[in-house]
Design an enzyme around this catalytic site. Sequence first.
Site, PDB file in Angstrom:
ATOM      1  N   HIS A 167      -4.018   6.770  -1.013  1.00 14.37           N
ATOM      2  CA  HIS A 167      -4.567   6.738   0.343  1.00 14.37           C
ATOM      3  C   HIS A 167      -3.473   6.881   1.401  1.00 14.37           C
ATOM      4  CE1 HIS A 167      -8.456   6.471   2.041  1.00 14.37           C
ATOM      5  NE2 HIS A 167      -8.490   5.204   2.371  1.00 14.37           N
ATOM      6  N   ASN A 181     -12.874   7.321   6.016  1.00 19.38           N
ATOM      7  CA  ASN A 181     -12.992   6.298   7.057  1.00 19.38           C
ATOM      8  C   ASN A 181     -11.974   6.459   8.173  1.00 19.38           C
ATOM      9  OD1 ASN A 181     -15.200   5.009   5.890  1.00 19.38           O
ATOM     10  ND2 ASN A 181     -13.902   3.747   4.586  1.00 19.38           N
ATOM     11  N   TYR A 192       0.813  -1.222   0.000  1.00 21.78           N
ATOM     12  CA  TYR A 192       0.000   0.000   0.000  1.00 21.78           C
ATOM     13  C   TYR A 192       0.845   1.270   0.000  1.00 21.78           C
ATOM     14  CZ  TYR A 192      -3.881  -3.042   1.413  1.00 21.78           C
ATOM     15  OH  TYR A 192      -4.846  -4.025   1.467  1.00 21.78           O
ATOM     16  N   ASP A 201      -5.256  12.018   2.890  1.00 27.95           N
ATOM     17  CA  ASP A 201      -5.639  12.256   1.499  1.00 27.95           C
ATOM     18  C   ASP A 201      -7.043  12.846   1.453  1.00 27.95           C
ATOM     19  OD1 ASP A 201      -6.469   9.601   2.498  1.00 27.95           O
ATOM     20  OD2 ASP A 201      -7.373   9.351   0.525  1.00 27.95           O
ATOM     21  N   ASN A 234      -9.318   2.286   8.259  1.00 30.80           N
ATOM     22  CA  ASN A 234     -10.615   2.424   8.924  1.00 30.80           C
ATOM     23  C   ASN A 234     -10.563   2.045  10.402  1.00 30.80           C
ATOM     24  OD1 ASN A 234     -10.313  -0.299   8.500  1.00 30.80           O
ATOM     25  ND2 ASN A 234     -12.350  -0.629   7.655  1.00 30.80           N
TER      26      ASN A 234
END
Length: 196
Positions: A24, A119, A19, A98, A73
Amino acid sequence: MASDDQWIVVGLGNPGPGYAGNRHNVGQMVLAEMAHRLSARFTRHRTDSTVAEGRLAPGAARFVLAKPNTFMNLSGGPVQALLRFYDLDVSRLIVVHDELDIDFDTIKLKHGGGHGGHNGLRDIIAATGSNEFTRVRVGIGRPPGRQPAADFVLKDFAAAERQNLPILLADAADAVEMIASEGLTAAQLRFHTARD
């Protein structure tokens, strides 16, 4: 350590190398830039985060840079634990994240407000019971065509964006530093008009 001189700066993102380059995760990219400036290394912390600490200069604000080890989240638990560990009020928290509703290469700063569908912010507000923290909102723009937002934020920046990304990350790091040294209003005056 006097709380009036210390800030917790949380960079939101998802854990793991898969990631790391995603839109994000731009909040964590900003923290990497800040850690470089502080000559500080991230280490595992008991708050389920990786943390780097330091000052830019003697007498300057002390930053606790934190990247939650949880998925986006579930950011609230680590943030609440950080505030408790460092005995700081939520007003000493800056969250870097972001923002779909802001054009790429643009930064907006705000204090308080809702989560706007983000989230990570939603979970922080739920866990701390407060929205009274400062946000450094790093614009990533809207997805092209009909691409779902959830897919867009989990993709890496495009090649053209990556050319300007270092400047965007540096600007966001500058904004965090200015919030700590001169206050939110002064930082907003600089960063909200810089590219208009």
